[in-house]
Structure formats: C-alpha cells, structure tokens
Design an enzyme around this catalytic site. Structure first.
Site, PDB file in Angstrom:
ATOM      1  CE1 TYR A  39     -76.029  11.492  22.202  1.00 28.34           C
ATOM      2  CE2 TYR A  39     -76.406  13.821  21.803  1.00 28.34           C
ATOM      3  CZ  TYR A  39     -76.237  12.540  21.328  1.00 28.34           C
ATOM      4  OH  TYR A  39     -76.263  12.305  19.971  1.00 28.34           O
TER       5      TYR A  39
ATOM      6  CE  LYS B 289     -75.152  12.722  16.604  1.00 33.31           C
ATOM      7  NZ  LYS B 289     -75.082  12.056  15.276  1.00 33.31           N
TER       8      LYS B 289
END
Length: 258
Positions: free
Chosen positions: A159, A166
C-alpha cells in the site's frame, strides 16, 4: 439491489470519484438515489466520461460535469453550479485518490517528494478544499464522506505511500468534524474492505489481498460497493445524527482479526 426506504427524499448529494460501474462512489450514488436523493456526478476527464455518462443517466443525475481537482477553477465551478441549480447541498462524497505509479509501487523510502505531495494533494487536501466550498451550502446541516482504507492504521504490504496519505485523510475528517459540528455538519471517514476497482489495479499483489481479506472477515465474504453505499445512506440520515468524526469500517469485520 434491496428495497430502500425513501429516507433521503429531496436531499441533494454530490458524489465525486465515479470512474465506472465498479467504483465505490457509484455504489454510494446508487444507494442515495434509491433512497430518494437527487444526484450530482462528476468525471475526471473525457476518457472517463464515456464510462460515467450512462451511470449518470441511470441515476437521473441533475448535474453531470467535469471535475479534476488538480485543474485550477474546476472545483469552484462545480460548487457554483450546485449553488445556482440547487441552492443547497446535503451530502458530499469524496472518493478520489491518486499517486504516480512509480511512487506508489516503489515503497515509501523511494517515494519522491513530488509524488508524495501529489498524492497528498489529490487524495487528502482536495477533501478539505471541497469541505470549505460545501459547508456554506449546508446551511441546514449535512454529511460529508471521505473514503479511506485499513492501510491508514496498520501496515498493508504494497500500500506504500497511500498509507500515510490515508492516515492524514482520516485525521482531516476528525478535525473537520470538530470544526463543522457546531453548524450541524457531520464528517465520516469510510473504510471499506478491499474491492476490485480501477484504483486498486495499481496495487501490487492485490488479488492476494482480496483473498486474505475474505478469509479473515468474520462474515466470511468480501463486501461490495453497495454495502458501502447503504452504510453511507444510513449515516446521511437523522438516524445517525449523533455520529461523526470516526472511521467507519465496512469490511465484514476483517479489521478486527489479526
């Protein structure tokens, strides 16, 4: 699709981030529409328009326009049209994220400053800019949503840069909830389980991630875009009037299992 009561009758919803029929944003727009809301949809470029236009027609979108948050003036023009056409806004969905491929796939240590800044601007700060423009149109209160992921709170291999980005988005939701709460606006970070979307295609070994999530989830299966849409529909109603500022997981419980 399940029968949805008209709990959002006459509400006005702007949904940003529909790329095709697999988009989380489309699930939200479809659920809102089924619940009685009027819909505004945006598309990011002319290539995407061909995929989104039939969806806008299906959802009887009253507003359908180009919006690239990185292009000067487009965000302001979108909210100007909403003000002129509707005079108000009740629901805002921010479901956009971007990082240059080389920065996304190269690991965090190798992420360039330029790539990190671009990811942060599109994936996080654009939500703050939208909130600032939306708030004056939510004079009778409203609900704002931003889409996040488990990788904001724990390491999800591959990720990479999107994890810190995020995390910043979730923190922004908390601070916006604090600032906007006194005027009746609630803000939610929504964390769906992994879904096959156009954006997820940029992640390495994503199919492995899907299989692991399905195995880990207590309900025994993956969620879909309508699960996310129904959850957001509930949060946009008075039934959730005292819920704000948190990260809401729509992942079949996968986040509770190590």
């Amino acid at each position: 699709m399940m029968t949805v009561p008209l709990v959002l009758r006459d509400k006005k919803a702007l949904v940003v981030g529909v790329a095709n029929s697999d988009s989380i944003a489309y699930g939200c727009a479809k659920a809102f529409h089924a619940a009685g809301a009027e819909i505004a949809l945006t598309y990011v470029n002319e290539k995407t328009r061909g995929f989104v236009a039939p969806l806008a027609e299906e959802l009887e979108a009253d507003i359908f326009r180009l919006l690239d948050v990185g292009a000067a003036g487009q965000l302001e023009a979108t909210f100007d049209e909403i003000k002129q056409r509707w005079g108000r806004l009740d629901i805002l969905v921010h479901s956009i994220a971007f990082a240059p491929k080389e920065d996304l796939q190269g690991g965090l240590l190798n992420c360039s400053a330029e790539g990190f800044g671009k990811a942060m601007d599109v994936s996080c700060h654009s939500f703050i800019r939208m909130a600032k423009l939306a708030a004056p149109l939510m004079s009778e209160g409203g609900t704002m949503f931003a889409m996040t992921y488990l990788g904001a709170n724990c390491v999800v291999p591959n990720y990479n840069v999107m994890g810190p980005v995020k995390a910043a988005l979730e923190a922004s939701c908390r601070y916006l909830a604090y600032e906007l709460g006194p005027i009746g606006i609630r803000v939610h970070a929504i964390s769906p389980g992994p879904l096959k979307t156009r954006a997820s295609g940029g992640l390495k070994d994503f199919d492995t991630l899907l299989n692991e999530a399905a195995h880990r989830a207590p309900v025994g299966e993956l969620v879909d875009i309508m699960d996310v849409g129904y959850a957001c529909t509930y949060l946009a109603t008075p039934f959730a009037r005292r819920i704000t500022g948190g990260t809401v997981y729509v992942d079949g419980g996968a986040h509770i299992v190590v």
